[in-house]
Design a protein around this motif. Sequence first.
Motif, PDB file in Angstrom:
ATOM      1  N   ALA A  53       0.824  -1.211   0.000  1.00 53.46           N
ATOM      2  CA  ALA A  53       0.000   0.000   0.000  1.00 53.46           C
ATOM      3  C   ALA A  53       0.855   1.257   0.000  1.00 53.46           C
ATOM      4  N   ALA A  54       2.042   1.174   0.584  1.00 55.61           N
ATOM      5  CA  ALA A  54       2.950   2.320   0.631  1.00 55.61           C
ATOM      6  C   ALA A  54       3.781   2.440  -0.642  1.00 55.61           C
ATOM      7  N   GLY A  55       3.646   1.483  -1.556  1.00 55.26           N
ATOM      8  CA  GLY A  55       4.371   1.535  -2.812  1.00 55.26           C
ATOM      9  C   GLY A  55       5.758   0.943  -2.763  1.00 55.26           C
ATOM     10  N   VAL A  56       6.079   0.186  -1.709  1.00 54.58           N
ATOM     11  CA  VAL A  56       7.409  -0.413  -1.613  1.00 54.58           C
ATOM     12  C   VAL A  56       7.534  -1.506  -2.666  1.00 54.58           C
ATOM     13  N   ILE A  57       8.502  -1.340  -3.545  1.00 56.81           N
ATOM     14  CA  ILE A  57       8.753  -2.296  -4.620  1.00 56.81           C
ATOM     15  C   ILE A  57       9.762  -3.342  -4.177  1.00 56.81           C
ATOM     16  N   GLY A  58      10.808  -2.892  -3.501  1.00 57.53           N
ATOM     17  CA  GLY A  58      11.841  -3.830  -3.099  1.00 57.53           C
ATOM     18  C   GLY A  58      12.964  -3.143  -2.351  1.00 57.53           C
ATOM     19  N   THR A  59      14.079  -3.878  -2.247  1.00 54.93           N
ATOM     20  CA  THR A  59      15.228  -3.398  -1.499  1.00 54.93           C
ATOM     21  C   THR A  59      16.492  -3.491  -2.328  1.00 54.93           C
ATOM     22  N   TRP A  60      17.502  -2.734  -1.910  1.00 51.57           N
ATOM     23  CA  TRP A  60      18.813  -2.788  -2.554  1.00 51.57           C
ATOM     24  C   TRP A  60      19.914  -2.802  -1.504  1.00 51.57           C
ATOM     25  N   TYR A  61      21.049  -3.349  -1.901  1.00 52.05           N
ATOM     26  CA  TYR A  61      22.263  -3.355  -1.089  1.00 52.05           C
ATOM     27  C   TYR A  61      23.402  -2.978  -2.025  1.00 52.05           C
ATOM     28  N   TRP A  62      24.333  -2.144  -1.562  1.00 53.48           N
ATOM     29  CA  TRP A  62      25.475  -1.721  -2.368  1.00 53.48           C
ATOM     30  C   TRP A  62      26.758  -2.008  -1.613  1.00 53.48           C
ATOM     31  N   SER A  63      27.741  -2.584  -2.288  1.00 52.72           N
ATOM     32  CA  SER A  63      29.037  -2.879  -1.693  1.00 52.72           C
ATOM     33  C   SER A  63      30.060  -1.894  -2.246  1.00 52.72           C
ATOM     34  N   ALA A  64      30.718  -1.154  -1.366  1.00 54.31           N
ATOM     35  CA  ALA A  64      31.737  -0.203  -1.803  1.00 54.31           C
ATOM     36  C   ALA A  64      32.976  -0.916  -2.330  1.00 54.31           C
ATOM     37  N   SER A  65      33.241  -2.123  -1.845  1.00 53.52           N
ATOM     38  CA  SER A  65      34.461  -2.829  -2.248  1.00 53.52           C
ATOM     39  C   SER A  65      34.468  -3.172  -3.736  1.00 53.52           C
ATOM     40  N   ASN A  66      33.302  -3.433  -4.317  1.00 56.71           N
ATOM     41  CA  ASN A  66      33.260  -3.760  -5.750  1.00 56.71           C
ATOM     42  C   ASN A  66      32.321  -2.846  -6.537  1.00 56.71           C
ATOM     43  N   GLY A  67      31.646  -1.917  -5.850  1.00 54.55           N
ATOM     44  CA  GLY A  67      30.777  -0.965  -6.533  1.00 54.55           C
ATOM     45  C   GLY A  67      29.518  -1.573  -7.119  1.00 54.55           C
ATOM     46  N   ARG A  68      29.159  -2.764  -6.687  1.00 53.56           N
ATOM     47  CA  ARG A  68      27.997  -3.455  -7.251  1.00 53.56           C
ATOM     48  C   ARG A  68      26.795  -3.412  -6.317  1.00 53.56           C
ATOM     49  N   HIS A  87      30.044   4.205   6.601  1.00 53.23           N
ATOM     50  CA  HIS A  87      31.487   4.405   6.508  1.00 53.23           C
ATOM     51  C   HIS A  87      32.192   3.623   7.601  1.00 53.23           C
ATOM     52  N   ASP A  88      33.475   3.333   7.360  1.00 57.48           N
ATOM     53  CA  ASP A  88      34.280   2.724   8.414  1.00 57.48           C
ATOM     54  C   ASP A  88      34.853   3.824   9.315  1.00 57.48           C
ATOM     55  N   GLU A  89      35.668   3.450  10.278  1.00 56.43           N
ATOM     56  CA  GLU A  89      36.227   4.410  11.237  1.00 56.43           C
ATOM     57  C   GLU A  89      37.086   5.465  10.557  1.00 56.43           C
ATOM     58  N   ALA A  90      37.678   5.127   9.411  1.00 54.58           N
ATOM     59  CA  ALA A  90      38.537   6.067   8.686  1.00 54.58           C
ATOM     60  C   ALA A  90      37.726   6.988   7.769  1.00 54.58           C
ATOM     61  N   GLY A  91      36.398   6.818   7.749  1.00 56.81           N
ATOM     62  CA  GLY A  91      35.552   7.670   6.922  1.00 56.81           C
ATOM     63  C   GLY A  91      35.388   7.202   5.492  1.00 56.81           C
ATOM     64  N   ARG A  92      35.803   5.974   5.185  1.00 58.88           N
ATOM     65  CA  ARG A  92      35.643   5.418   3.835  1.00 58.88           C
ATOM     66  C   ARG A  92      34.313   4.680   3.733  1.00 58.88           C
ATOM     67  N   PRO A  93      33.603   4.833   2.589  1.00 57.83           N
ATOM     68  CA  PRO A  93      32.335   4.106   2.447  1.00 57.83           C
ATOM     69  C   PRO A  93      32.569   2.602   2.445  1.00 57.83           C
ATOM     70  N   THR A  94      31.662   1.873   3.100  1.00 50.26           N
ATOM     71  CA  THR A  94      31.755   0.413   3.146  1.00 50.26           C
ATOM     72  C   THR A  94      30.595  -0.248   2.403  1.00 50.26           C
ATOM     73  N   HIS A  95      29.384   0.236   2.653  1.00 53.63           N
ATOM     74  CA  HIS A  95      28.212  -0.352   2.022  1.00 53.63           C
ATOM     75  C   HIS A  95      27.019   0.579   2.212  1.00 53.63           C
ATOM     76  N   GLY A  96      25.949   0.234   1.539  1.00 49.43           N
ATOM     77  CA  GLY A  96      24.705   0.966   1.690  1.00 49.43           C
ATOM     78  C   GLY A  96      23.539   0.026   1.498  1.00 49.43           C
ATOM     79  N   GLN A  97      22.384   0.453   1.980  1.00 52.81           N
ATOM     80  CA  GLN A  97      21.180  -0.357   1.773  1.00 52.81           C
ATOM     81  C   GLN A  97      19.965   0.537   1.864  1.00 52.81           C
TER      82      GLN A  97
END
Length: 191
Positions: free
Chosen positions: A23-38, A114-124
């Motif tokens: 009902a809220a229009g949620v289609i699905g989910t995503w996950y992103w890995s910074a290590s391979n950009g996929r 981000h990790d402790e050094a401020g580098r991106p690790t992943h997203g979702q």
Amino acid sequence: MATLAVGHAPTLVDCDLRAALDAAGVIGTWYWSASNGRFILDEGAASLLAGDGALAGAMLLPDRARARMLESDHARFERRFRIACRLGGSFFTEYRARSAEGYRSVIERGRLFHDEAGRPTHGQGIVLDVTEPADKPFSIVPAVHGERAEALDLAADHAIACRQALDRLAHSELRLLADLLLMRLGQEIAR
């Protein structure tokens, strides 16, 4: 859904989560890995964004993961994603995607970590279809077009990035000025 006793107020346990998400229009989910950009999409997101639900769970290059996004919306998506990768935290963008039923208005919302050094690790995050039926025209996605709209959109992206950067400082006057700029840009976009 569970049967409720007369006079019983529904609780979260009583709600059908999948029906509420639909009902809220949620289609699905995503996950992103910074290590391979996929990206990894679930079946709903893969069906709408990549055009093939069978790609669910596969590690996809960004262009494949967003194959059905309108070409004219790619640059804005990439710009916002890069800003979110650099700053971390919330990610929000809207764009249009082609589907069998026609064009869909899509919102993606998520978080980049981000990790402790401020580098991106992943997203979702999640993918929402906010397309309104033609017979009931209402949309939370503003319909802005043209050179002026692109300039305002770019300015808003930079203002959001500025405000997020200022959140890291204990300087309330600068944050207030950034908030005022964002409010004024919102007014211009709404015009």
